[in-house]
Write an enzyme that holds these catalytic residues in place. Structure first.
Site, PDB file in Angstrom:
ATOM      1  N   GLU A 157      10.395  85.996 101.702  1.00  0.00           N
ATOM      2  CA  GLU A 157       9.234  86.858 101.945  1.00  0.00           C
ATOM      3  C   GLU A 157       9.669  88.136 102.669  1.00  0.00           C
ATOM      4  O   GLU A 157      10.672  88.131 103.382  1.00  0.00           O
ATOM      5  CB  GLU A 157       8.185  86.127 102.797  1.00  0.00           C
ATOM      6  CG  GLU A 157       7.148  85.369 101.985  1.00  0.00           C
ATOM      7  CD  GLU A 157       7.592  83.988 101.523  1.00  0.00           C
ATOM      8  OE1 GLU A 157       8.542  83.454 102.128  1.00  0.00           O
ATOM      9  OE2 GLU A 157       7.006  83.457 100.562  1.00  0.00           O
ATOM     10  N   TYR A 161      -0.954  74.782  94.126  1.00  0.00           N
ATOM     11  CA  TYR A 161      -0.210  74.059  95.153  1.00  0.00           C
ATOM     12  C   TYR A 161      -0.065  72.558  94.905  1.00  0.00           C
ATOM     13  O   TYR A 161       0.842  71.937  95.435  1.00  0.00           O
ATOM     14  CB  TYR A 161      -0.824  74.359  96.534  1.00  0.00           C
ATOM     15  CG  TYR A 161      -0.188  75.590  97.173  1.00  0.00           C
ATOM     16  CD1 TYR A 161      -0.012  76.753  96.441  1.00  0.00           C
ATOM     17  CD2 TYR A 161       0.259  75.562  98.486  1.00  0.00           C
ATOM     18  CE1 TYR A 161       0.599  77.857  97.014  1.00  0.00           C
ATOM     19  CE2 TYR A 161       0.859  76.663  99.066  1.00  0.00           C
ATOM     20  CZ  TYR A 161       1.030  77.810  98.326  1.00  0.00           C
ATOM     21  OH  TYR A 161       1.641  78.899  98.899  1.00  0.00           O
ATOM     22  N   CYS A 210       3.329  72.987  92.347  1.00  0.00           N
ATOM     23  CA  CYS A 210       4.662  73.251  92.924  1.00  0.00           C
ATOM     24  C   CYS A 210       4.960  72.346  94.122  1.00  0.00           C
ATOM     25  O   CYS A 210       6.056  71.819  94.238  1.00  0.00           O
ATOM     26  CB  CYS A 210       4.817  74.720  93.287  1.00  0.00           C
ATOM     27  SG  CYS A 210       3.935  75.258  94.760  1.00  0.00           S
TER      28      CYS A 210
HETATM   29 FE1  SF4 Z   1       3.202  79.944  95.427  1.00  0.00          FE
HETATM   30 FE2  SF4 Z   1       4.233  77.547  94.799  1.00  0.00          FE
HETATM   31 FE3  SF4 Z   1       4.519  79.534  93.094  1.00  0.00          FE
HETATM   32 FE4  SF4 Z   1       5.838  79.569  95.406  1.00  0.00          FE
HETATM   33  S1  SF4 Z   1       6.116  78.110  93.728  1.00  0.00           S
HETATM   34  S2  SF4 Z   1       4.734  81.286  94.471  1.00  0.00           S
HETATM   35  S3  SF4 Z   1       4.378  78.571  96.789  1.00  0.00           S
HETATM   36  S4  SF4 Z   1       2.572  78.605  93.751  1.00  0.00           S
HETATM   37 FE    FE Z   2       3.284  80.238  98.383  1.00  0.00          FE
END
Ligand code: SF4
Ligand code: FE
Length: 482
Positions: free
Chosen positions: A258, A297, A300
């Site tokens: 980030e 969410y 992932c």
């Molecule tokens: Fe967001 Fe999960 Fe994609 Fe990362 S992997 S950008 S945390 S949805």
């Molecule tokens: Fe994220």
């Protein structure tokens, strides 16, 4: 070239002039820098898997705009089946990377803008949707990675954007010309931005008339003049500069990289501007984007949890504890928590609906439930992983001590578990658990896709409380007029 490979994606980043700072220095070659390369490798998986026949159905799709085969990360959802496939794709990619692959944020930004620009044009007679579709075609044709740039620094959280002591606390339009607009401000917590091609900028809160200058959505290259990125630190990031084993996941890193992205008077031509002053639509854009990202969410994080659970079970076996009934019970609890997240993500996708633009949107109530659960379940999954793994995940000496002729043989002897498993294997799995379950990785589960309170606000708003009250009154025999 509608679909790049991972290697082509990595090469495409070398052509950019992205200005990045980390550890107080300007980074000259971020592509090969050990601080950034794991994140780049993770994003590259979203490109590589599109070329693997086994995953073709999930990672590729036919563009509704051009009819060409494209990477799903540039697609606009055309059905609830598309929404479900998105979740399955994210889980499957996370099972390979064990970490954030970053590309979903821009994917969600594109989908949110597609339906909101359409509805805004219908209501206000503006012409943003057509422009946006042209940009989208360009993204699809070139298989670009875009960062979803929503979160502003926000300054005093008790004040509106236009009330801030420093007017730059939210991204705003400072000038309009015949050619375009000039924007100023910053975007915070920008997942994957240093290795993206474009920023898709959106407002971060619902806005009032006084905040009109802050109602801006647009696309801008990450290396446009006036933009620079300051990379954020992560727990154990310096281990990447030292060696391999101590990082836990050397190839893909732990959580997405980030940055704080500063926009110092950045020019954006009109053809890349998708909202400019229409404050009434900022809230809708925020809600759509947030719900799409909260949908993810249980995909992932569930894929990441699959690896945490697998690593924890492996460690229990290496420790000789796997047959104990309390271990089995705790692993069962981890499975239950993780699969509950997946259920919620599938449910909010299956319950999606068509918007006026024709694109599909998730059920926003259920999508917010997904993310609210993530802020708890992932912590509990990680707590159980720590419980089972044992204290040595917090006290292990470094890889260099294992390599040292003086200390290495003793560490090899005293960190051994069951006979037949090399000490190095036990250490590797322990490092993976340590790094996937602490520090930045946990905080990301709390605040990624918005902090928990933002979900609670939406859960209450979407709950249709009047309907529930009516049901109760009817059953209790209370006449409707009361
Ligand atoms: Fe967001 Fe999960 Fe994609 Fe990362 S992997 S950008 S945390 S949805
Ligand atoms: Fe994220």
């Amino acid at each position: 070239m509608p679909m790049m490979t991972g290697a082509e994606y990595i090469e495409s980043l070398r052509k950019l002039n992205t200005e990045i700072y980390a550890f107080g220095q300007k980074i000259e070659n971020f592509v090969d820098h050990p601080l950034f390369r794991p994140h780049i490798n993770a994003a590259a998986v979203t490109y590589d898997m599109a070329h693997e026949p086994e995953f073709e159905d999930l990672v590729t799709v036919k563009s509704h705009l051009t009819g060409k085969k494209i990477n799903r990360f540039t697609h606009i959802h055309q059905s609830t089946e598309d929404l479900v496939k998105k979740v399955k794709m994210l889980r499957m990619i996370a099972q390979r990377t064990g970490t954030c692959f970053q590309r979903c944020v821009g994917f969600d930004g594109l989908n949110a803008l597609y339906s909101v620009t359409y509805e805004m044009d219908q209501a206000l007679g503006t012409g943003y949707h057509k422009r946006f579709v042209e940009f989208l075609k360009y993204v699809q044709e070139n298989d670009l990675m875009s960062a979803g740039s929503m979160t502003d620094p926000k300054g005093d959280r008790g004040l509106r954007p236009s009330q801030q002591a420093d007017p730059d606390m939210y991204v705003r339009v400072v000038k309009k010309t015949g050619e375009g607009i000039v924007i100023r401000g910053a975007k915070a917590h920008q997942t994957g931005i240093v290795n993206s091609h474009y920023m898709v900028i959106m407002p971060t809160v619902a806005l009032g008339e006084a905040d009109r200058d802050y109602a801006v959505a647009c696309a801008v290259p990450v290396d446009a003049p006036g933009i620079f990125h300051v990379f954020g630190r992560q727990t154990n990031d310096e281990r990447r500069l030292e060696g391999e084993i101590d990082t836990g996941n050397a190839r893909y890193g732990i959580v997405g990289g980030e940055a704080l992205t500063v926009l110092e008077d950045v020019f954006v031509p009109w053809d890349k501007v998708f909202m400019c002053g229409e404050y009434q639509y900022a809230g809708m854009l925020v809600e759509r984007f947030a719900s799409y990202h909260r949908q993810n969410y249980g995909g992932c994080k569930c894929g990441v949890s699959d690896i945490i659970i697998g690593a924890t079970m492996t460690l229990a076996e290496y420790n000789g504890a796997a047959k104990a009934s309390h271990i089995k019970d705790k692993i069962t609890e981890m499975l239950h928590l993780s699969e509950t997240l997946y259920c919620c993500s599938i449910a909010c996708s299956a319950e999606g609906r068509k918007t006026a633009s024709g694109a599909y949107y998730v059920d926003p109530l259920l999508a917010n439930i997904v993310k609210q659960n993530v802020t708890r379940h992932i912590y509990e999954i990680c707590r159980l992983a720590h419980d089972i793994a044992g204290g040595f995940i917090a006290t292990l000496p470094s890889e260099k001590d294992f390599l040292s002729p003086k200390t290495g043989p003793f560490l090899e002897k005293y960190f051994r578990g069951v006979a037949g498993v090399p000490t190095e294997h036990r250490v590797r799995i322990a490092r993976l658990v340590e790094n996937m379950t602490g520090g930045t990785a946990l905080a990301e589960s709390m605040h990624g896709a918005g902090s928990p309170q933002t979900q609670r606000v939406m859960i209450m708003r979407q709950s249709n409380m009047e309907h529930k009250k009516r049901l109760a009154r009817k059953l209790a025999g209370i006449p409707e007029q009361e």
